[in-house]
Write a protein that holds these residues in place. Sequence first.
Motif, PDB file in Angstrom:
ATOM      1  N   SER A 206       0.807  -1.220   0.000  1.00  0.00           N
ATOM      2  CA  SER A 206       0.000   0.000   0.000  1.00  0.00           C
ATOM      3  C   SER A 206       0.843   1.275   0.000  1.00  0.00           C
ATOM      4  N   ILE A 207       2.162   1.160   0.043  1.00  0.00           N
ATOM      5  CA  ILE A 207       3.002   2.360   0.115  1.00  0.00           C
ATOM      6  C   ILE A 207       2.922   3.158  -1.180  1.00  0.00           C
ATOM      7  N   ASN A 208       2.888   2.491  -2.333  1.00  0.00           N
ATOM      8  CA  ASN A 208       2.756   3.218  -3.602  1.00  0.00           C
ATOM      9  C   ASN A 208       1.418   3.953  -3.664  1.00  0.00           C
ATOM     10  N   ALA A 209       0.349   3.282  -3.243  1.00  0.00           N
ATOM     11  CA  ALA A 209      -0.969   3.918  -3.220  1.00  0.00           C
ATOM     12  C   ALA A 209      -0.991   5.064  -2.218  1.00  0.00           C
ATOM     13  N   TYR A 210      -0.318   4.863  -1.073  1.00  0.00           N
ATOM     14  CA  TYR A 210      -0.219   5.925  -0.065  1.00  0.00           C
ATOM     15  C   TYR A 210       0.433   7.161  -0.674  1.00  0.00           C
ATOM     16  N   CYS A 211       1.546   6.967  -1.388  1.00  0.00           N
ATOM     17  CA  CYS A 211       2.254   8.103  -1.987  1.00  0.00           C
ATOM     18  C   CYS A 211       1.364   8.849  -2.974  1.00  0.00           C
ATOM     19  N   SER A 212       0.725   8.116  -3.869  1.00  0.00           N
ATOM     20  CA  SER A 212      -0.138   8.776  -4.856  1.00  0.00           C
ATOM     21  C   SER A 212      -1.267   9.533  -4.176  1.00  0.00           C
ATOM     22  N   LYS A 213      -1.873   8.906  -3.169  1.00  0.00           N
ATOM     23  CA  LYS A 213      -2.988   9.541  -2.461  1.00  0.00           C
ATOM     24  C   LYS A 213      -2.535  10.784  -1.689  1.00  0.00           C
TER      25      LYS A 213
ATOM     26  N   ILE B 100       8.764   7.896   4.576  1.00  0.00           N
ATOM     27  CA  ILE B 100       8.379   7.343   3.283  1.00  0.00           C
ATOM     28  C   ILE B 100       8.805   8.356   2.229  1.00  0.00           C
ATOM     29  N   VAL B 101       9.659   7.914   1.320  1.00  0.00           N
ATOM     30  CA  VAL B 101      10.108   8.756   0.220  1.00  0.00           C
ATOM     31  C   VAL B 101       9.261   8.393  -1.001  1.00  0.00           C
ATOM     32  N   CYS B 102       8.574   9.381  -1.533  1.00  0.00           N
ATOM     33  CA  CYS B 102       7.720   9.188  -2.708  1.00  0.00           C
ATOM     34  C   CYS B 102       8.447   9.740  -3.930  1.00  0.00           C
ATOM     35  N   ILE B 103       8.647   8.889  -4.938  1.00  0.00           N
ATOM     36  CA  ILE B 103       9.379   9.268  -6.145  1.00  0.00           C
ATOM     37  C   ILE B 103       8.435   9.157  -7.338  1.00  0.00           C
ATOM     38  N   TYR B 104       8.353  10.234  -8.109  1.00  0.00           N
ATOM     39  CA  TYR B 104       7.439  10.311  -9.253  1.00  0.00           C
ATOM     40  C   TYR B 104       7.991   9.545 -10.442  1.00  0.00           C
TER      41      TYR B 104
ATOM     42  N   LEU C 150       2.973   7.933 -14.519  1.00  0.00           N
ATOM     43  CA  LEU C 150       2.299   9.086 -13.901  1.00  0.00           C
ATOM     44  C   LEU C 150       1.790   8.743 -12.510  1.00  0.00           C
ATOM     45  N   SER C 151       2.614   8.021 -11.775  1.00  0.00           N
ATOM     46  CA  SER C 151       2.267   7.646 -10.402  1.00  0.00           C
ATOM     47  C   SER C 151       3.535   7.676  -9.555  1.00  0.00           C
ATOM     48  N   TYR C 152       3.381   7.356  -8.298  1.00  0.00           N
ATOM     49  CA  TYR C 152       4.501   7.415  -7.354  1.00  0.00           C
ATOM     50  C   TYR C 152       4.912   6.028  -6.891  1.00  0.00           C
ATOM     51  N   THR C 153       6.192   5.888  -6.656  1.00  0.00           N
ATOM     52  CA  THR C 153       6.743   4.705  -6.014  1.00  0.00           C
ATOM     53  C   THR C 153       7.185   5.129  -4.624  1.00  0.00           C
ATOM     54  N   GLY C 154       6.775   4.374  -3.623  1.00  0.00           N
ATOM     55  CA  GLY C 154       7.118   4.712  -2.248  1.00  0.00           C
ATOM     56  C   GLY C 154       8.185   3.801  -1.686  1.00  0.00           C
ATOM     57  N   LEU C 155       9.110   4.384  -0.950  1.00  0.00           N
ATOM     58  CA  LEU C 155      10.164   3.635  -0.277  1.00  0.00           C
ATOM     59  C   LEU C 155      10.086   3.951   1.211  1.00  0.00           C
TER      60      LEU C 155
END
Length: 151
Positions: free
Chosen positions: A52-59, A107-111, A116-121
């Motif tokens: 859910s981290i990628n979804a968290y970043c986008s949201k 959480i580092v969010c990278i575009y 057109l979405s984010y990847t979360g680390l």
Amino acid sequence: MALHGPRPASLLPLLLLLAASLALSAGQNWNPLNDLFRKRHVDSSPILNVASINAYCSKMMWRRALYGRLSNTFIIAKPEDINKVCSTEGLAKGPYRYESKNPFDIIVCIYNHFTLSYTGLKDKQKIVLSCWKGLPALYIKHVQPDLMPVP
């Protein structure tokens, strides 16, 4: 003849003045840079699983009006705990800069331009903040915590 109707933009300076006066009357320093810092980097909601981290970043990037930024770091902690980095829980690392004594969940969010979405680390690292009037104003970077030597 020009139409005369409500002008909500003319109320903005009055609302800012009201917010500043309420903060000052409550005995608190009003720091607009801290307000911006909190919007960009502070979140106290926990993240449960890695999927859910990628979804968290986008949201979160959309919700905080940061969508399209190349990267952003969210500190997962209570604002009070982050504020302590500027006083008792931080080490001075230069003028107005403080490094946290303890690591924080971040959480580092990278575009990603292709999707057109984010990847979360997600990680646990110390943070370096720039402080003004005893409150965080800018997020500078995160650093690896010191490793304990193996005996």
